[in-house]
Design a protein around this motif. Sequence first.
Motif, short mmCIF file in Angstrom:
data_model
loop_
_atom_site.label_atom_id
_atom_site.label_comp_id
_atom_site.label_asym_id
_atom_site.label_seq_id
_atom_site.Cartn_x
_atom_site.Cartn_y
_atom_site.Cartn_z
N UNK A 75 0.83 -1.20 0.00
CA UNK A 75 0.00 0.00 0.00
C UNK A 75 0.87 1.26 0.00
N UNK A 76 1.96 1.22 0.73
CA UNK A 76 2.84 2.38 0.86
C UNK A 76 3.74 2.57 -0.36
N UNK A 77 3.77 1.60 -1.26
CA UNK A 77 4.47 1.71 -2.54
C UNK A 77 5.96 1.93 -2.46
N UNK A 78 6.46 2.65 -3.46
CA UNK A 78 7.90 2.85 -3.64
C UNK A 78 8.54 3.60 -2.47
N UNK A 79 7.81 4.51 -1.85
CA UNK A 79 8.39 5.27 -0.72
C UNK A 79 8.79 4.32 0.40
N UNK A 80 7.97 3.33 0.69
CA UNK A 80 8.31 2.38 1.74
C UNK A 80 9.49 1.52 1.32
N UNK A 81 9.49 1.06 0.09
CA UNK A 81 10.60 0.24 -0.40
C UNK A 81 11.91 1.03 -0.29
N UNK A 82 11.89 2.28 -0.72
CA UNK A 82 13.09 3.11 -0.65
C UNK A 82 13.56 3.28 0.79
N UNK A 83 12.62 3.47 1.71
CA UNK A 83 12.98 3.64 3.12
C UNK A 83 13.62 2.36 3.68
N UNK A 84 13.07 1.21 3.32
CA UNK A 84 13.63 -0.06 3.80
C UNK A 84 15.02 -0.27 3.22
N UNK A 85 15.19 -0.02 1.93
CA UNK A 85 16.50 -0.23 1.33
C UNK A 85 17.53 0.75 1.89
N UNK A 86 17.10 1.93 2.28
CA UNK A 86 18.02 2.91 2.87
C UNK A 86 18.43 2.50 4.27
N UNK A 87 17.46 2.05 5.08
CA UNK A 87 17.76 1.65 6.46
C UNK A 87 16.53 1.01 7.10
N UNK A 88 16.48 -0.31 7.17
CA UNK A 88 15.31 -0.96 7.77
C UNK A 88 15.08 -0.55 9.23
N UNK A 89 16.14 -0.15 9.93
CA UNK A 89 15.99 0.23 11.34
C UNK A 89 15.13 1.47 11.51
N UNK A 90 15.11 2.35 10.52
CA UNK A 90 14.34 3.59 10.63
C UNK A 90 13.14 3.63 9.69
N UNK A 91 12.99 2.61 8.87
CA UNK A 91 11.86 2.57 7.92
C UNK A 91 10.54 2.42 8.68
N UNK A 92 9.46 2.98 8.14
CA UNK A 92 8.15 2.91 8.80
C UNK A 92 7.47 1.54 8.57
N UNK A 93 8.06 0.51 9.18
CA UNK A 93 7.54 -0.85 9.08
C UNK A 93 7.31 -1.40 10.47
N UNK A 94 6.55 -2.48 10.55
CA UNK A 94 6.29 -3.11 11.83
C UNK A 94 7.51 -3.84 12.36
N UNK A 95 7.45 -4.11 13.67
CA UNK A 95 8.57 -4.78 14.33
C UNK A 95 8.84 -6.17 13.75
N UNK A 96 7.79 -6.89 13.38
CA UNK A 96 7.98 -8.24 12.83
C UNK A 96 8.76 -8.18 11.52
N UNK A 97 8.35 -7.32 10.59
CA UNK A 97 9.06 -7.22 9.32
C UNK A 97 10.48 -6.73 9.53
N UNK A 98 10.67 -5.79 10.44
CA UNK A 98 12.02 -5.28 10.73
C UNK A 98 12.91 -6.43 11.23
N UNK A 99 12.36 -7.25 12.12
CA UNK A 99 13.12 -8.39 12.66
C UNK A 99 13.41 -9.43 11.58
N UNK A 100 12.44 -9.66 10.70
CA UNK A 100 12.66 -10.63 9.62
C UNK A 100 13.70 -10.12 8.62
N UNK A 101 13.73 -8.82 8.38
CA UNK A 101 14.77 -8.25 7.51
C UNK A 101 16.15 -8.41 8.16
#
Length: 183
Positions: A75-101
């Motif tokens: 739903x969050x599209x490319x902005x979320x993907x870019x945030x995760x690729x830049x730094x999963x620790x600060x990306x606006x994702x849930x704790x479970x996805x952050x831990x799985x990454x």
Amino acid sequence: MTHIALDNDLPGITGLMANRPDTAAPLNHLAETLLRAPASLPQGERELIAAYVSHLNRTPFCAGSHAAFAAAQLVEGQALVDAVLADPATAPIGDKLRALLAVAAEVQAAARAVSAEAVAEARRAGASDADLHDTVLIAASFCMFNRYVSCLDTALPVSDDYYLESAHRITTVGYGRAVSVPA
């Protein structure tokens, strides 16, 4: 220039698979199973794990492809993907996805057991055995896919539109269907 002669001018793994349908079939079946078949993790998150591992492996074709596939399904599209690729620790994702990454990053870094700490953190965040299994298998498989693409020095697309066209194809018909050449 690609290290082997191909019978096409398609970029990345697409060209390799079009050139060798015998090896493409099981690889596409694996990708379809890991990234699109029913599972506890949503398809977009599984694609994001693939994109993240590909990014860590510095494989631009796979990182660009799976980033586009993830963006098309989140739903969050490319902005979320870019945030995760830049730094999963600060990306606006849930704790479970952050831990799985974090688990995926450990798999990408070395062929050894994922740390007990990373597994415990994923479990604390709500990851199931199926989530952990799928994350490890996606990460390990993408290390293989990335090496296949990078080690044969495949070409990159001439335009970023290639990734958008591929995302449309993957999200509508999946992996392993007839290779189509985006315009």
